[in-house]
Design an enzyme around this catalytic site. Sequence first.
Site, PDB file in Angstrom:
ATOM      1  N   ALA C  27      40.288  62.888  24.172  1.00 41.46           N
ATOM      2  CA  ALA C  27      40.691  61.739  24.989  1.00 41.46           C
ATOM      3  C   ALA C  27      41.243  60.604  24.128  1.00 41.46           C
ATOM      4  CB  ALA C  27      39.503  61.248  25.822  1.00 41.46           C
ATOM      5  N   CYS C 133      24.409  67.866  27.693  1.00 43.39           N
ATOM      6  CA  CYS C 133      25.715  68.216  27.119  1.00 43.39           C
ATOM      7  C   CYS C 133      25.913  67.532  25.754  1.00 43.39           C
ATOM      8  CB  CYS C 133      26.850  67.871  28.091  1.00 43.39           C
ATOM      9  SG  CYS C 133      28.395  68.751  27.703  1.00 43.39           S
ATOM     10  N   ASP C 202      33.010  62.295  31.699  1.00 42.64           N
ATOM     11  CA  ASP C 202      34.369  62.810  31.640  1.00 42.64           C
ATOM     12  C   ASP C 202      35.313  61.754  32.185  1.00 42.64           C
ATOM     13  OD1 ASP C 202      36.027  65.206  31.051  1.00 42.64           O
ATOM     14  OD2 ASP C 202      36.634  64.789  33.116  1.00 42.64           O
ATOM     15  N   ASN C 212      30.821  63.940  35.215  1.00 39.71           N
ATOM     16  CA  ASN C 212      30.389  64.402  33.900  1.00 39.71           C
ATOM     17  C   ASN C 212      29.970  65.857  34.008  1.00 39.71           C
ATOM     18  OD1 ASN C 212      29.881  63.925  31.122  1.00 39.71           O
ATOM     19  ND2 ASN C 212      27.693  63.840  31.530  1.00 39.71           N
TER      20      ASN C 212
END
Lengths: 325, 325, 325, 325, 325, 325
Positions: C27, C133, C202, C212
């Site tokens: 990103a 995560c 995300d 996410n």
Amino acid sequence: MNDSLPAVDPDVAATADDIAEMEIRGAATIADAAAEALARQAERSEAASPEVFRRQLRAAAKTLYETRPTAVSLPNALRYVLRGMSGETVSELRASTIARAEEFQVDLSQAQSKLGEIGSNRLRDGDVVMTHCHSTDALSCLEAAVEDGKEIEAIVKETRPRKQGHITARQLRELGVPVTLVVDNAARRYLDRADHVLVGADSIAADGSVINKIGTSGLAVNARERGVPVMVAAQTIKLHPDTMTGHTVEIEMRAEREVVSDEQRADIAGERADDGLVVENPAFDVTPPRYVDAIVTERGQFPPESIVILMRELFGETTGEPWAP
Amino acid sequence: MNDSLPAVDPDVAATADDIAEMEIRGAATIADAAAEALARQAERSEAASPEVFRRQLRAAAKTLYETRPTAVSLPNALRYVLRGMSGETVSELRASTIARAEEFQVDLSQAQSKLGEIGSNRLRDGDVVMTHCHSTDALSCLEAAVEDGKEIEAIVKETRPRKQGHITARQLRELGVPVTLVVDNAARRYLDRADHVLVGADSIAADGSVINKIGTSGLAVNARERGVPVMVAAQTIKLHPDTMTGHTVEIEMRAEREVVSDEQRADIAGERADDGLVVENPAFDVTPPRYVDAIVTERGQFPPESIVILMRELFGETTGEPWAP
Amino acid sequence: MNDSLPAVDPDVAATADDIAEMEIRGAATIADAAAEALARQAERSEAASPEVFRRQLRAAAKTLYETRPTAVSLPNALRYVLRGMSGETVSELRASTIARAEEFQVDLSQAQSKLGEIGSNRLRDGDVVMTHCHSTDALSCLEAAVEDGKEIEAIVKETRPRKQGHITARQLRELGVPVTLVVDNAARRYLDRADHVLVGADSIAADGSVINKIGTSGLAVNARERGVPVMVAAQTIKLHPDTMTGHTVEIEMRAEREVVSDEQRADIAGERADDGLVVENPAFDVTPPRYVDAIVTERGQFPPESIVILMRELFGETTGEPWAP
Amino acid sequence: MNDSLPAVDPDVAATADDIAEMEIRGAATIADAAAEALARQAERSEAASPEVFRRQLRAAAKTLYETRPTAVSLPNALRYVLRGMSGETVSELRASTIARAEEFQVDLSQAQSKLGEIGSNRLRDGDVVMTHCHSTDALSCLEAAVEDGKEIEAIVKETRPRKQGHITARQLRELGVPVTLVVDNAARRYLDRADHVLVGADSIAADGSVINKIGTSGLAVNARERGVPVMVAAQTIKLHPDTMTGHTVEIEMRAEREVVSDEQRADIAGERADDGLVVENPAFDVTPPRYVDAIVTERGQFPPESIVILMRELFGETTGEPWAP
Amino acid sequence: MNDSLPAVDPDVAATADDIAEMEIRGAATIADAAAEALARQAERSEAASPEVFRRQLRAAAKTLYETRPTAVSLPNALRYVLRGMSGETVSELRASTIARAEEFQVDLSQAQSKLGEIGSNRLRDGDVVMTHCHSTDALSCLEAAVEDGKEIEAIVKETRPRKQGHITARQLRELGVPVTLVVDNAARRYLDRADHVLVGADSIAADGSVINKIGTSGLAVNARERGVPVMVAAQTIKLHPDTMTGHTVEIEMRAEREVVSDEQRADIAGERADDGLVVENPAFDVTPPRYVDAIVTERGQFPPESIVILMRELFGETTGEPWAP
Amino acid sequence: MNDSLPAVDPDVAATADDIAEMEIRGAATIADAAAEALARQAERSEAASPEVFRRQLRAAAKTLYETRPTAVSLPNALRYVLRGMSGETVSELRASTIARAEEFQVDLSQAQSKLGEIGSNRLRDGDVVMTHCHSTDALSCLEAAVEDGKEIEAIVKETRPRKQGHITARQLRELGVPVTLVVDNAARRYLDRADHVLVGADSIAADGSVINKIGTSGLAVNARERGVPVMVAAQTIKLHPDTMTGHTVEIEMRAEREVVSDEQRADIAGERADDGLVVENPAFDVTPPRYVDAIVTERGQFPPESIVILMRELFGETTGEPWAP
């Protein structure tokens, strides 16, 4: 680099001393004195250049700030005034700073009564309000309601350990408000009679949390469970810009003797080594925003989740110290 | 028709007097004395017929009951014993009644220690338990846990207005349990450290509600919000069979002076007519079953929603007075 | 009308190609390259008029945008830079655009470490943090906390199907943080030990929802039930301005083989036609704002309900495409 | 002091009359007429000084406002236009006022369709939407979704007492949307089939509360319990700036006959004095922000907790009357 | 005193050995063998007196019990049979014991299919059921539903670490049930499609808690939040009478390698001393009764809060060991 | 095998006809008639053996049951009487059956007034009770309270579509109870004034769910949210033993014309094919036990979670048809 900040005006130094020695105290009084001191510094500056002027003002702010680094209204006053210091010449800087300080002081002097009117507007004739601790901001809402001719009743929690509820009860009686005084343990039972919970705030964090007298959060959870809305009355000087950068508010632990006398301790501990008995006495707790229905300030009411926007508007996004360039 | 009930044995009358004058007091002591008195009545009966015997026993029960109609353990003892009175001859009736009274007394004498073991089983080594008020049933669980060699810590709420938390703290210190004493307002803050909330009960209703010291319900609501299970320790003599027929439990209002001294009142009320200041001091509150995880009795632990079944098993479905035929 | 947009600078085209072919990815890297490309376009423009210059820049933005229309950081970079393009002459436009791009790049380069400091401020010495995560933004908070000398422990969910928890665990071990690794199913059990849940994002929607890694929303619901606050670490390039106009975020469905191997599928499906067995593998889920306590960005922390205001401040209210005039 | 406000232009007076007599009605129509009237006043002003001009405009605003003091769109139009009145000469003031009025009118004319597109973006192909009452803003979302080619189904609550659900049902049928019509009591049962609850708003308060047709709040509570998101469609003219200062919205009580006919009343009351039978018919209720997932306006969607920021942006912080200097 | 218990029949000893060595395993198989062994002991007893007979049976029960003290079905079988041992002569005792054992075995053999029918009755044609782990009791409900001609679909969680969801998926495919297999993290997302959550139980406690495969409690919390009812299928041999006396169920911690392979561990731990990396692998978790809608047994369905009553009915109130006199 | 059941007494057949043709109707009246018919069958039986007698009674039960298989009070009467049929001779069987039928009838005749007293005990002087629909059981509670001299007020929901609230309002007015009549949509607003919600039940399921007039569940959810307890008044003939085996209660769908008239339908559907407009009119809905505080029966009050135990006590565990051997 801060070491090289210039000396401050004697009046500023005097104000700083008074704050440090608690000659000047109370959130609003401190904030007012700090703004006044910055105006005085600006007025008397003989700075040869804008840069020097700015450094003088920053030095004054730093001096003031360091007297009471945990009082939230103090840095707020400094931030607010310094954010208004603008101009390209010393003369312009001086004028803008003085004007900004004055604006701050005027707003501050009117804040509580404005807040009171706004809070009063949330109350209806005949409402019953439960209070916790003692807060002049909260009381100003009830006072305004009474002045508007509304019949208000109060259920006042005594608020152990220091029983500031007694002060609230007395002031409400002076306003002619009927008061039912109860111990803190009775709160849930009396919530069935209440139309509002109304409390003040020690400070308000960027995540919408309300830091207030110990017991507020437990009351707020029960108020939600009983369907009673919770209203927090707090002038904007209670907003805590440091929390925009994630800082949590340190909760003061107060003296054990507010909770137990020496005899009571001895009675409990007996002849045993008393290190197995700890008396903890936190002054405040943290109420999550989801249990607060509205924060009433002199600039209007806000859901707690949006108060961070007001905080940024008033005190800027910057995460540095108030005197940071 | 009750008017025609026969006179009772002098020993029963004496016991009734002692209960009335609070020579005999405490839930368990009263219950024991009442069962004993019924046994005495049965023993000394010279009834000419089963019917007469039954009326004598009912008379004795009525006499005892009327001394303290609000003490829940007293009618429970009477109901339990009279439910065991069976037989077709006076002799059989006498034997069964005496045996039943004895059974009740034996069970009662063991109830607290059995309950303590059961409650202790819910605790694990290293657990932190928050308590409210003072309850020998609740303490027996902690005592049993300590005897089982478990390390237990306690967070003790002081429990205004009467601060029975001090008694709890002292007894826990005598057991060697480390104690953190806090004001009631601090409960939510300290729930984050607690693994259990453990309280006693004044009585337990058929709808699963727990009547206990004022403040219990507010604590239970916060405990659920914080994810801490709530355990109520209560012998079965605390079950309140009248509530099976929908009766609610009258909450005792206690003296104002437990909350404010005369000087404090005067200070609050000032020179105003003081009828605008009411100090309310309810002794108990009602915790709905949905905030209680388990009720621990000497007959095992139960979800509060099923306690009515135990109540029916022990005291019958009947909705009349304990001495009803 | 877009058809008539002029050709773009070769460097812009090259950057677009690199993004399209995932030579440039991540990103932040994509956002940086896009801002750089716009600066390059501005620098090299030989536009004869402000209008032509503007159209060139819009063309460049469109070209870059179309390479990866679902990557939220890319349009954010474009929007941010184009919003800063101002002036009345080509020269002014060029200067302002280049300055704005540089500002964006500088901010971006510092964003993660600023965010890390802010997030770290929410953590206290001794805290236990549960992660889900792998997120460099979330890790930066933990890293900053460790650098601040705080003792932090982590409970790391493995995060099926791709087990990015292993990466998180490894990086935390490199920081010296004690790690307890558990399967995702064990989360609720271990929440009793956790002081915070910390995840990345995300993207973040205007209604405060957090998109996410799949499993985040179920974890957040359980964290609320257990009384554990949830903190989302996300740079502002993760904000999703399209959602201001109500757009929902499309959830990517990933390959079945991340969940079952061919043999496992065969074993389950047996000799049956396997169209009765569907393996679904969504990459993300949506956590409603009411289960999130704070979103930590490099611009401060925000309740999720107020993040839309930051979104408007940074990327404008406009609901059109980033290159819209 | 207001007494000394100058006379207003005859056209303004005529518009005021038309609003008062409900020749002009409907939130948007009133707002449009009010802006138009202010533009006319500006256009025709022959003021000799900026001060006079300003007073003329304020007089016009006051005249218009007083025709329907409870219609929220009217003061919003006035506030919006007057906030744009700027300049140092009469000529500048005139131009800016006319331009601002025009801007307001243009925005207003596009608001519903913009809002519809934004609301439509929240809906997916195949979604089932439950509606309450009749709202053109809410319908515009469904219409846009149908135009986007999405298959939408509707569950329409009839909405006693006036059954505006029938209007909604008819208009949805005209759009080709399959409709299941149910009584209000059936809402919870049908929520299991719904993907969204979609309602309009009568007005929206600064604390994020939604004032809408009676029954909205009960529906929203059930929607949360069933896991169905609630979406409120409301143009920004529905925002209620008075509530920034704590004012609560007065709920209109409508005629009893909407609920019972005279015969029904007689049948219920019988020959008894009928003062023991009260029929209450409130038009609206208040839904707390915590039960609303998004407010969709023509300026984007917002969590209800942040709508106060938009309110301040559009209508200013000022807490005085719209024509206050 | 137990020391003096007599020797047991060789067949009992053999059964005990088989259980100990896991030749006999599975909750139902063990329970059946234990009842059978007691019947054999009764049959072959040559006891000279009722007292001797009773001691023989208690000895047999003790021998059997001690082979697998944590298997809940084993003591349940023993308790059930011994509770039926009654009579005043050896012959009566023998007959009643054998009859009781047979009754237990017959009931047990029919339990799963009866339970399946009852569970099936809760499902409607077209329902979608989400499962966790693998349970033959839960599957029997789905099988019965399919046999009743209902169309059922399943969403199967894979159930890390051991992925027993694959077994469930395979067996459901064998029944022709369409299966969507998802990772555990995807549960909340797919709950929107589910009409029921259906799980088995490892055991059920007296406070209504359900001990089941790790992940059940997190799923149940999410199911409540999404409005999906949770149904637990469990034969009565899963009831855990020890918990009536407050005992908590020890949660088995399983091998780390079910969660990470040696290589994965090495990869995470790197060259660091690996004592900072702990992999915890609890087999079960505890779901509070408030998140369970019904427990389905072969004796009917029960709210979890009332299961203790069934437990007392089947296994008695006694809190001692199964062979206690 | 049922085919071979003997013919029934003509009186039984006549009763069956009357039930089938709704000459006999109402839950209590049907139950009474069914018990009476079984008594008549027993009385007139000339059975030569106990077995024949039993088969005659089962035949009578089957005949009666099949007239109205969905009326829950009918099978309950049959189950209750047949469970009391015991004895080893025809004469004993006859006597026990007749006695049991009489007991059932006597209990039934007193049930409503007993229930009313129990329900009344939950109400206090001055309480405000909100009602939904019309239920004689619920009304009996209010009637008893009035007779006890309590001041009670009622808020009566009109209960669309059939507005049975009007009947409730009329009967309450006859009792002198002040009534506020509101539309169903206004319920949440008026809950703030209510101390109790009081409803009847169509039937009650083994999982504690309450099946009652459509709208009950939505009201109960709101009552919980507002902190108002919900009380269900239902005689034990409303318990639904079939649900012990997992059966769900089929919800009757009533005629569309109760919701819309033909003209209203035509007005909504217009000239379109009207298959896009469905009007659904379910008669009942299902309230989960967690939203109900107490079920009041003539046998006492119960938490909904324990009602299954009363169901088993009264009607047995058996899961077969009422006439099953």
